[in-house]
Write a protein that holds these residues in place. Structure first.
Motif, PDB file in Angstrom:
ATOM      1  N   ALA A 179       9.165  -4.003   7.217  1.00  0.00           N
ATOM      2  CA  ALA A 179      10.259  -4.353   7.483  1.00  0.00           C
ATOM      3  C   ALA A 179      11.355  -3.180   7.428  1.00  0.00           C
ATOM      4  N   GLU A 180      11.281  -2.208   7.825  1.00  0.00           N
ATOM      5  CA  GLU A 180      12.106  -0.877   7.821  1.00  0.00           C
ATOM      6  C   GLU A 180      13.061  -1.289   8.845  1.00  0.00           C
ATOM      7  N   ASN A 181      14.427  -1.250   8.308  1.00  0.00           N
ATOM      8  CA  ASN A 181      15.307  -1.444   9.249  1.00  0.00           C
ATOM      9  C   ASN A 181      15.982  -0.533  10.220  1.00  0.00           C
ATOM     10  N   CYS A 209       0.865  -1.370   0.027  1.00  0.00           N
ATOM     11  CA  CYS A 209      -0.058  -0.017  -0.065  1.00  0.00           C
ATOM     12  C   CYS A 209       0.793   1.260   0.000  1.00  0.00           C
ATOM     13  N   GLU A 210       1.729   1.290   0.789  1.00  0.00           N
ATOM     14  CA  GLU A 210       2.476   2.602   0.960  1.00  0.00           C
ATOM     15  C   GLU A 210       3.609   2.529  -0.082  1.00  0.00           C
ATOM     16  N   GLY A 211       3.800   1.638  -0.915  1.00  0.00           N
ATOM     17  CA  GLY A 211       4.886   1.572  -2.026  1.00  0.00           C
ATOM     18  C   GLY A 211       6.221   1.988  -1.522  1.00  0.00           C
ATOM     19  N   THR A 254       0.696  -7.298   5.572  1.00  0.00           N
ATOM     20  CA  THR A 254       0.256  -5.846   5.093  1.00  0.00           C
ATOM     21  C   THR A 254       1.147  -4.860   5.831  1.00  0.00           C
ATOM     22  N   VAL A 255       1.140  -3.905   5.029  1.00  0.00           N
ATOM     23  CA  VAL A 255       1.878  -2.580   5.464  1.00  0.00           C
ATOM     24  C   VAL A 255       0.785  -1.429   6.156  1.00  0.00           C
ATOM     25  N   SER A 256      -0.496  -1.860   5.558  1.00  0.00           N
ATOM     26  CA  SER A 256      -1.805  -0.873   5.981  1.00  0.00           C
ATOM     27  C   SER A 256      -2.943  -1.647   5.461  1.00  0.00           C
ATOM     28  N   GLY A 257      -4.067  -1.429   6.014  1.00  0.00           N
ATOM     29  CA  GLY A 257      -5.035  -1.965   5.569  1.00  0.00           C
ATOM     30  C   GLY A 257      -5.957  -1.194   4.539  1.00  0.00           C
ATOM     31  N   GLN A 258      -5.329   0.228   4.534  1.00  0.00           N
ATOM     32  CA  GLN A 258      -6.171   1.041   3.690  1.00  0.00           C
ATOM     33  C   GLN A 258      -6.807   0.700   2.409  1.00  0.00           C
ATOM     34  N   LEU A 259      -6.078   0.261   1.521  1.00  0.00           N
ATOM     35  CA  LEU A 259      -6.632  -0.191   0.079  1.00  0.00           C
ATOM     36  C   LEU A 259      -7.833  -0.974   0.535  1.00  0.00           C
ATOM     37  N   ALA A 270     -11.771   9.976   2.121  1.00  0.00           N
ATOM     38  CA  ALA A 270     -10.483  10.584   2.780  1.00  0.00           C
ATOM     39  C   ALA A 270     -10.457   9.457   3.878  1.00  0.00           C
ATOM     40  N   GLY A 271      -9.205   9.255   4.513  1.00  0.00           N
ATOM     41  CA  GLY A 271      -9.114   8.425   5.738  1.00  0.00           C
ATOM     42  C   GLY A 271      -7.699   8.619   6.294  1.00  0.00           C
ATOM     43  N   PHE A 272      -7.550   8.048   7.432  1.00  0.00           N
ATOM     44  CA  PHE A 272      -5.960   8.409   8.179  1.00  0.00           C
ATOM     45  C   PHE A 272      -5.639   6.977   8.805  1.00  0.00           C
ATOM     46  N   GLY A 273      -4.528   6.857   9.216  1.00  0.00           N
ATOM     47  CA  GLY A 273      -4.100   5.980  10.189  1.00  0.00           C
ATOM     48  C   GLY A 273      -3.364   6.421  11.402  1.00  0.00           C
ATOM     49  N   LEU A 274      -3.805   5.822  12.726  1.00  0.00           N
ATOM     50  CA  LEU A 274      -3.085   6.158  13.784  1.00  0.00           C
ATOM     51  C   LEU A 274      -2.441   5.095  14.286  1.00  0.00           C
ATOM     52  N   GLY A 275      -0.953   5.217  14.556  1.00  0.00           N
ATOM     53  CA  GLY A 275      -0.275   4.060  15.134  1.00  0.00           C
ATOM     54  C   GLY A 275      -0.514   4.000  16.650  1.00  0.00           C
ATOM     55  N   PHE A 276      -1.247   3.008  16.938  1.00  0.00           N
ATOM     56  CA  PHE A 276      -1.789   2.718  18.188  1.00  0.00           C
ATOM     57  C   PHE A 276      -0.439   2.821  19.392  1.00  0.00           C
ATOM     58  N   GLY A 286       6.290  13.219  17.734  1.00  0.00           N
ATOM     59  CA  GLY A 286       6.309  13.684  16.293  1.00  0.00           C
ATOM     60  C   GLY A 286       5.169  12.994  15.456  1.00  0.00           C
ATOM     61  N   GLU A 287       5.497  12.350  14.367  1.00  0.00           N
ATOM     62  CA  GLU A 287       4.280  12.063  13.300  1.00  0.00           C
ATOM     63  C   GLU A 287       3.327  10.999  14.237  1.00  0.00           C
ATOM     64  N   ILE A 288       2.298  10.971  14.445  1.00  0.00           N
ATOM     65  CA  ILE A 288       1.455  10.062  15.119  1.00  0.00           C
ATOM     66  C   ILE A 288       0.211   9.521  14.347  1.00  0.00           C
ATOM     67  N   HIS A 342       9.848   3.297  15.929  1.00  0.00           N
ATOM     68  CA  HIS A 342       9.627   2.348  15.088  1.00  0.00           C
ATOM     69  C   HIS A 342       9.486   0.829  15.471  1.00  0.00           C
ATOM     70  N   ALA A 343       8.481   0.100  15.166  1.00  0.00           N
ATOM     71  CA  ALA A 343       8.365  -1.455  15.289  1.00  0.00           C
ATOM     72  C   ALA A 343       8.121  -2.064  14.051  1.00  0.00           C
ATOM     73  N   ALA A 344       8.698  -3.318  13.976  1.00  0.00           N
ATOM     74  CA  ALA A 344       8.407  -3.965  12.751  1.00  0.00           C
ATOM     75  C   ALA A 344       6.834  -4.668  12.791  1.00  0.00           C
ATOM     76  N   GLU A 345       6.350  -4.671  13.960  1.00  0.00           N
ATOM     77  CA  GLU A 345       5.079  -5.137  14.078  1.00  0.00           C
ATOM     78  C   GLU A 345       4.237  -4.161  15.140  1.00  0.00           C
ATOM     79  N   PHE A 346       3.247  -3.169  14.441  1.00  0.00           N
ATOM     80  CA  PHE A 346       2.490  -2.407  15.272  1.00  0.00           C
ATOM     81  C   PHE A 346       1.105  -2.482  14.882  1.00  0.00           C
ATOM     82  N   TRP A 347       0.346  -1.913  15.745  1.00  0.00           N
ATOM     83  CA  TRP A 347      -1.191  -1.703  15.484  1.00  0.00           C
ATOM     84  C   TRP A 347      -1.561  -0.702  15.081  1.00  0.00           C
TER      85      TRP A 347
HETATM   86  O1  4AD Z   1       1.774   7.484   7.674  1.00  0.00           O
HETATM   87  P1  4AD Z   1       1.697   5.859   7.514  1.00  0.00           P
HETATM   88  O2  4AD Z   1       2.623   5.004   6.898  1.00  0.00           O
HETATM   89  O3  4AD Z   1       0.186   6.004   6.839  1.00  0.00           O
HETATM   90  C1  4AD Z   1      -0.394   4.834   6.292  1.00  0.00           C
HETATM   91  O4  4AD Z   1      -0.132   3.731   6.456  1.00  0.00           O
HETATM   92  C2  4AD Z   1      -1.672   5.176   5.431  1.00  0.00           C
HETATM   93  N1  4AD Z   1      -2.053   3.782   4.972  1.00  0.00           N
HETATM   94  C3  4AD Z   1      -2.644   5.362   6.610  1.00  0.00           C
HETATM   95  C4  4AD Z   1      -4.296   5.729   6.063  1.00  0.00           C
HETATM   96  O5  4AD Z   1      -4.446   6.726   5.541  1.00  0.00           O
HETATM   97  N2  4AD Z   1      -5.008   4.854   6.251  1.00  0.00           N
HETATM   98  O6  4AD Z   1       1.253   5.077   8.867  1.00  0.00           O
HETATM   99  C5  4AD Z   1       0.303   5.660   9.845  1.00  0.00           C
HETATM  100  C6  4AD Z   1       0.689   5.868  11.291  1.00  0.00           C
HETATM  101  C7  4AD Z   1       1.818   6.725  11.444  1.00  0.00           C
HETATM  102  O7  4AD Z   1       1.683   8.122  11.556  1.00  0.00           O
HETATM  103  C8  4AD Z   1       2.448   6.297  12.585  1.00  0.00           C
HETATM  104  O8  4AD Z   1       1.682   6.555  13.777  1.00  0.00           O
HETATM  105  C9  4AD Z   1       2.149   4.588  12.541  1.00  0.00           C
HETATM  106  O9  4AD Z   1       1.118   4.624  11.697  1.00  0.00           O
HETATM  107  N3  4AD Z   1       3.393   3.913  12.128  1.00  0.00           N
HETATM  108  C10 4AD Z   1       4.053   3.255  12.979  1.00  0.00           C
HETATM  109  N4  4AD Z   1       4.135   2.877  14.109  1.00  0.00           N
HETATM  110  C11 4AD Z   1       5.118   2.175  14.677  1.00  0.00           C
HETATM  111  N5  4AD Z   1       6.331   1.768  13.913  1.00  0.00           N
HETATM  112  C12 4AD Z   1       6.136   2.015  12.765  1.00  0.00           C
HETATM  113  N6  4AD Z   1       7.098   1.229  11.829  1.00  0.00           N
HETATM  114  C13 4AD Z   1       5.418   2.765  11.983  1.00  0.00           C
HETATM  115  N7  4AD Z   1       5.299   3.160  10.785  1.00  0.00           N
HETATM  116  C14 4AD Z   1       3.980   3.920  10.809  1.00  0.00           C
END
Ligand code: 4AD
Ligand code: MG
Length: 469
Positions: free
Chosen positions: A238-240, A174-176, A212-217, A435-441, A391-393, A246-251
């Protein structure tokens, strides 16, 4: 504590409830883990914790009574069942204590139990992540996590959003950003196909797949049928980058709204964020008081301010100007077109606006293919929510709903439109602005608890080099 139908032990008294009682419940039985053992004159004091709250129950045992005979087997960390009468505590610090006349050791311990000392640093506790839930800090963190996870659902359900389970195994990035973990059943030592040529067609799913890196699509597909939807699930990258954020597995929580533009997206994000902060203040007061004392002083006041604040908004262009005008020297210099690094994001939120900040309308080159192209042809309708210390949340955007523009953007990003035919079908038939967004839990939990490392707000952190427990 009505017995009711006994299908499970819902009548097991929890220490949280016992400590709040107005009058003594008389004789009760309590199970839990011993935090400390203290020996006084002819009596022993056990602090028993069952995870239901931060406080432990003080249990007093007469050393000379029959129950006292079991005391030598009870050390820090043991699992015990105690029975006795709840009595008003003569000591300070607690209202009630349990005068126990029965003591049963369910799970003994020995002196090698690593949590003997009262306080350990988070680094040491990370080495014993399987035991750290038994500490005050992690008890508090995971109770907050559980409450807020439930509040996430409450927020969206109360507003008529449909909860959708998007797949964990997927063929799309998704995020490419090329940060997918591969999922394969091919033999890594004897892969099929000619040397150096991956034969994904022979793999389990018949194509290259990953986590999956995101459930957005997939979420977008559902928004085109249910209008307002959200996902809340595990996400893998899998960002090193071995950072504290940063976590490799997050919600991630990802809402998607049909008939919504970027302004509506920011408004939802702001309402959601404030809602979760208020829930933490109202429902996790005991835990917040603990974080305030041991983790981040000033936390509660900061959260109260945010719960009442209107979040600032600034375009990417304005953000660049602010950074250039600041007179600061950053490790990464800034000019229009350069990505905002975490030092820039933190400067903006911590020094310029001193609170949460939406940065919107980023240059098209910096963002994913699905974001809607603005009329200037140079920026996209994107938003990032930045908050102090983290920072970015949140990252989000209005989506490109115009088929031709989207196909053009995909090609510019090196994607073959045909590979996402199912996604493009929504633009082909019945497309709509959305429109939508992702919050890193975990990032949110860091914000709300003041805990500074993402590894300490997720039960079992997965980071480069670490997936043991
Ligand atoms: O900004 P990101 O990459 O956006 C998306 O994945 C979109 N598809 C979301 C959407 O529009 N539906 O990731 C969204 C949020 C980030 O702002 C951050 O809070 C969290 O996900 N995040 C991480 N948290 C922990 N570890 C990582 N490696 C993270 N990468 C992103
Ligand atoms: Mg982002």
């Amino acid at each position: 504590m009505d017995a009711g139908t006994k299908t499970w032990r819902h009548d097991r008294p929890r220490i949280r409830e016992i400590l709040r009682l107005e009058s003594s419940p008389g004789r009760i039985s309590v199970e839990g883990w011993v935090r400390t053992v203290r020996h006084g004159k002819g009596v022993a004091f056990l602090a028993v914790n069952d995870g239901s709250c931060l406080a432990s129950l003080q249990v007093v045992i007469d050393a000379a009574a029959p129950a006292g005979a079991t005391l030598p087997q009870v050390g820090t960390g043991a699992c015990v069942r105690v029975r006795g009468r709840m009595v008003a505590s003569p000591g300070t610090g607690q209202r009630w204590e349990l005068a126990a006349d029965e003591l049963e050791v369910l799970g003994p311990v020995d002196e090698t139990y690593p949590l003997q000392k009262k306080r350990h640093g988070p680094e040491f506790l990370r080495e014993i992540a399987h035991l750290r839930p038994r500490t005050n800090l992690f008890g508090a963190v995971f109770r907050v996590r559980s409450r807020l996870a439930f509040a996430v659902h409450r927020f969206f359900q109360e507003r008529g959003f449909l909860y959708v389970h998007t797949p964990i195994i997927t063929a799309n990035d998704c995020e490419g950003a090329g940060e997918m973990f591969r999922v394969t059943t091919l033999d890594p030592f004897h892969p099929p196909g000619a040397a150096g040529q991956a034969a994904w067609g022979e793999d389990f799913f018949g194509e290259k797949t990953g986590l999956t890196v995101s459930g957005q699509l997939e979420g977008e597909l559902f928004a085109m049928a249910f209008a307002d939807i959200y996902t809340f699930g595990p996400t893998f990258r899998a960002e090193n980058s071995n950072t504290s954020r940063h976590a490799a597995e997050f919600w991630m929580i990802e809402p998607e709204m049909a008939f919504a533009d970027l302004a509506a997206d920011c408004a939802l994000a702001e309402e959601f964020f404030r809602y979760l902060v208020k829930v933490a203040l109202q429902e996790c007061a005991e835990e917040l008081a603990f974080f305030e004392e041991y983790v981040a002083s000033g936390l509660t006041a900061r959260l109260e301010a945010v719960a009442a604040a209107v979040f600032e908004r600034m375009t990417y262009g304005e953000a660049i100007e602010q950074l250039q005008r600041s007179g600061r020297t950053f490790a990464f210099p800034v000019q229009w077109g350069s990505d905002l690094q975490s030092e820039h994001e933190r400067f903006l939120t911590e020094h310029v606006v001193k609170g949460p900040l939406f940065v919107t309308d980023y240059p098209v080159e910096l963002k994913a293919f699905y974001m809607r192209l603005n009329d200037d042809g140079q920026t996209v309708a994107a938003m990032d929510l930045l908050v102090p210390r983290v920072g970015e949340i949140i990252g989000g955007s209005q989506r490109e709903e115009r088929l031709e523009v989207l196909e053009r953007r995909m090609r510019a990003c090196g994607l073959v439109p045909e590979s996402l035919r199912w996604y493009l079908d929504t633009r082909r038939w019945g497309s709509c602005p959305h429109a939508g967004f992702g919050l890193g839990f975990e990032r949110f939990l860091m914000y709300v608890t003041g805990v500074e490392n993402i590894r300490d707000v997720i039960p079992f952190p997965r980071t480069p080099g670490n997936a043991r427990f």
